[in-house]
Every structure is written in structure tokens, then in C-alpha cells.
Design a protein around this motif. Structure first.
Motif, PDB file in Angstrom:
ATOM      1  N   SER A  21       0.960  -1.199  -0.028  1.00  0.00           N
ATOM      2  CA  SER A  21      -0.008   0.081   0.045  1.00  0.00           C
ATOM      3  C   SER A  21       0.958   1.150  -0.017  1.00  0.00           C
ATOM      4  CB  SER A  21      -0.979  -0.007   1.381  1.00  0.00           C
ATOM      5  OG  SER A  21      -1.781  -1.139   1.302  1.00  0.00           O
ATOM      6  N   MET A  34      -0.405   7.010 -10.775  1.00  0.00           N
ATOM      7  CA  MET A  34       0.343   6.734  -9.531  1.00  0.00           C
ATOM      8  C   MET A  34       1.128   5.244 -10.156  1.00  0.00           C
ATOM      9  SD  MET A  34      -0.054   8.871  -7.167  1.00  0.00           S
ATOM     10  CE  MET A  34       1.049   7.800  -6.086  1.00  0.00           C
ATOM     11  N   THR A  60      -3.882   0.901 -17.036  1.00  0.00           N
ATOM     12  CA  THR A  60      -3.017   0.152 -16.298  1.00  0.00           C
ATOM     13  C   THR A  60      -1.755   0.177 -17.246  1.00  0.00           C
ATOM     14  OG1 THR A  60      -3.839  -1.886 -16.658  1.00  0.00           O
ATOM     15  CG2 THR A  60      -4.288  -0.670 -14.420  1.00  0.00           C
ATOM     16  N   ILE A  72      -2.336  -3.572  -9.822  1.00  0.00           N
ATOM     17  CA  ILE A  72      -2.125  -2.353  -9.327  1.00  0.00           C
ATOM     18  C   ILE A  72      -3.899  -1.799  -9.373  1.00  0.00           C
ATOM     19  CG2 ILE A  72      -1.797  -1.109 -11.383  1.00  0.00           C
ATOM     20  CD1 ILE A  72      -0.130   0.766 -10.062  1.00  0.00           C
ATOM     21  N   SER A  73      -3.815  -1.058  -8.154  1.00  0.00           N
ATOM     22  CA  SER A  73      -5.148  -0.605  -7.982  1.00  0.00           C
ATOM     23  C   SER A  73      -5.263   0.904  -7.187  1.00  0.00           C
ATOM     24  CB  SER A  73      -6.083  -1.437  -7.392  1.00  0.00           C
ATOM     25  OG  SER A  73      -5.757  -1.804  -5.872  1.00  0.00           O
ATOM     26  N   ARG A  74      -6.362   1.668  -7.178  1.00  0.00           N
ATOM     27  CA  ARG A  74      -6.244   2.746  -6.367  1.00  0.00           C
ATOM     28  C   ARG A  74      -7.501   3.036  -5.869  1.00  0.00           C
ATOM     29  NH1 ARG A  74      -4.262   7.397 -10.377  1.00  0.00           N
ATOM     30  NH2 ARG A  74      -5.126   8.737  -8.717  1.00  0.00           N
ATOM     31  N   ASN A  76      -9.371   6.238  -4.717  1.00  0.00           N
ATOM     32  CA  ASN A  76      -9.066   7.846  -4.923  1.00  0.00           C
ATOM     33  C   ASN A  76      -9.744   8.649  -3.587  1.00  0.00           C
ATOM     34  OD1 ASN A  76      -7.708   7.763  -7.358  1.00  0.00           O
ATOM     35  ND2 ASN A  76      -9.885   7.906  -8.355  1.00  0.00           N
ATOM     36  N   VAL A  81      -2.986   3.675  -3.183  1.00  0.00           N
ATOM     37  CA  VAL A  81      -2.474   3.031  -4.352  1.00  0.00           C
ATOM     38  C   VAL A  81      -1.999   1.587  -3.669  1.00  0.00           C
ATOM     39  CG1 VAL A  81      -0.216   4.001  -4.871  1.00  0.00           C
ATOM     40  CG2 VAL A  81      -1.406   2.822  -6.751  1.00  0.00           C
ATOM     41  N   SER A  82      -2.371   0.560  -4.589  1.00  0.00           N
ATOM     42  CA  SER A  82      -1.867  -0.672  -3.900  1.00  0.00           C
ATOM     43  C   SER A  82      -1.513  -1.627  -4.934  1.00  0.00           C
ATOM     44  CB  SER A  82      -3.290  -1.423  -3.507  1.00  0.00           C
ATOM     45  OG  SER A  82      -4.019  -0.819  -2.391  1.00  0.00           O
ATOM     46  N   CYS A  98       6.526   3.960  -4.363  1.00  0.00           N
ATOM     47  CA  CYS A  98       5.421   4.405  -5.122  1.00  0.00           C
ATOM     48  C   CYS A  98       5.908   6.073  -5.580  1.00  0.00           C
ATOM     49  CB  CYS A  98       4.083   4.426  -4.409  1.00  0.00           C
ATOM     50  SG  CYS A  98       3.965   5.653  -3.078  1.00  0.00           S
ATOM     51  N   ARG A 100       4.413   9.455  -8.451  1.00  0.00           N
ATOM     52  CA  ARG A 100       3.311   9.858  -9.545  1.00  0.00           C
ATOM     53  C   ARG A 100       3.899  10.623 -10.573  1.00  0.00           C
ATOM     54  NH1 ARG A 100       2.027  15.551  -6.427  1.00  0.00           N
ATOM     55  NH2 ARG A 100       4.142  16.516  -6.993  1.00  0.00           N
TER      56      ARG A 100
END
Length: 127
Positions: A21, A34, A60, A72-74, A76, A81-82, A98, A100
Motif C-alpha cells: 500500500s 500513480m 494500467t 495495481i489498483s487505486r 481515490n 494506491v495498492s 510509489c 506519481r
């Protein structure tokens, strides 16, 4: 000032899973793509995965070495962001960070120029 706080690393056997995370503060989270990056001992930092969520939908991007194993996921709403990592291999051992950028395709192109990085989280995969 933007801050990246990475967590979730650890020691795992080959074939195992971890979920990383990254919590971001000091920026309008939704304005940025991200990404996750990693740096193994004695090696250059490399791009792992990126995600953007804009008017065109979610995009992605993955390094070839992690395609099909990492997701990857986010979130908001939580500025989060994971990175879900499955079927881990010893060569995935690294410190994971991580960061940006303005677009998802910029992440793999520009990351070596980024000035600010968080502390990262260590992932160690034993064989």
C-alpha cells in the motif's frame, strides 16, 4: 509537499503473495497517475506498474516481468494506491516505492528523473 508512505512489505516464500500500500498526502490525488517501482540491491531502480483514472477510464501499465502476477489498483477516496503481488519469485526481492506523474505512460519514461521518493517497503522472497 507531497509525501509517499509505503507499507506491506515482508518476507515470503516463493509462490506466496503480498499486498503493498502507498498512502499519498500533499497533493490532489486524482490529478495524477500513480506507479510502483522497485530497486534491488546493487541494481538500478525500475518501473513495475502504473495506473491512471481519468475521463477515459482506468488505464494500467505493467513491466513485462510482472504481467499476470501483479495487479495495481487505486482508491481515490483514501488517496491510496495498492499493488497485489502473487506468485512471487526470488527475483522480485527489492525495496518497493510509489510515485506519481501526469500520465500513466510517463511513469515508465520519467521515473529516473524524479527527485523525491518515500522510504519504500522491503520485499524479500526466499526460494
Amino acid at each position: 509537499q507531497v509525501q509517499f508512505i509505503e507499507s506491506g512489505g515482508g518476507l515470503v516464500q516463493a509462490g506466496g503473495s503480498l499486498n503493498l500500500s502507498c498512502t499519498v498526502s500533499g497533493q490532489t490525488f486524482t490529478l495524477y497517475a500513480m506507479g510502483w517501482f522497485r530497486q534491488a540491491s546493487g541494481k538500478e531502480r525500475e518501473f513495475v506498474a502504473g495506473i491512471d483514472d481519468d475521463d477515459d477510464g482506468i488505464k494500467t501499465d505493467y513491466a513485462d516481468s510482472v504481467k499476470g502476477r501483479f495487479t495495481i489498483s487505486r482508491d481515490n477516496a483514501r488517496n491510496l494506491v495498492s499493488l497485489q503481488m502473487n506468485n512471487l519469485k526470488p527475483e522480485d526481492t527489492a525495496v518497493y516505492f510509489c510515485n506519481r506523474d501526469l500520465a500513466v505512460d510517463h511513469l515508465r519514461q520519467h521515473y529516473l528523473k524524479y527527485h523525491y521518493w518515500g522510504q519504500g517497503t522491503q520485499v524479500t522472497v526466499s526460494s
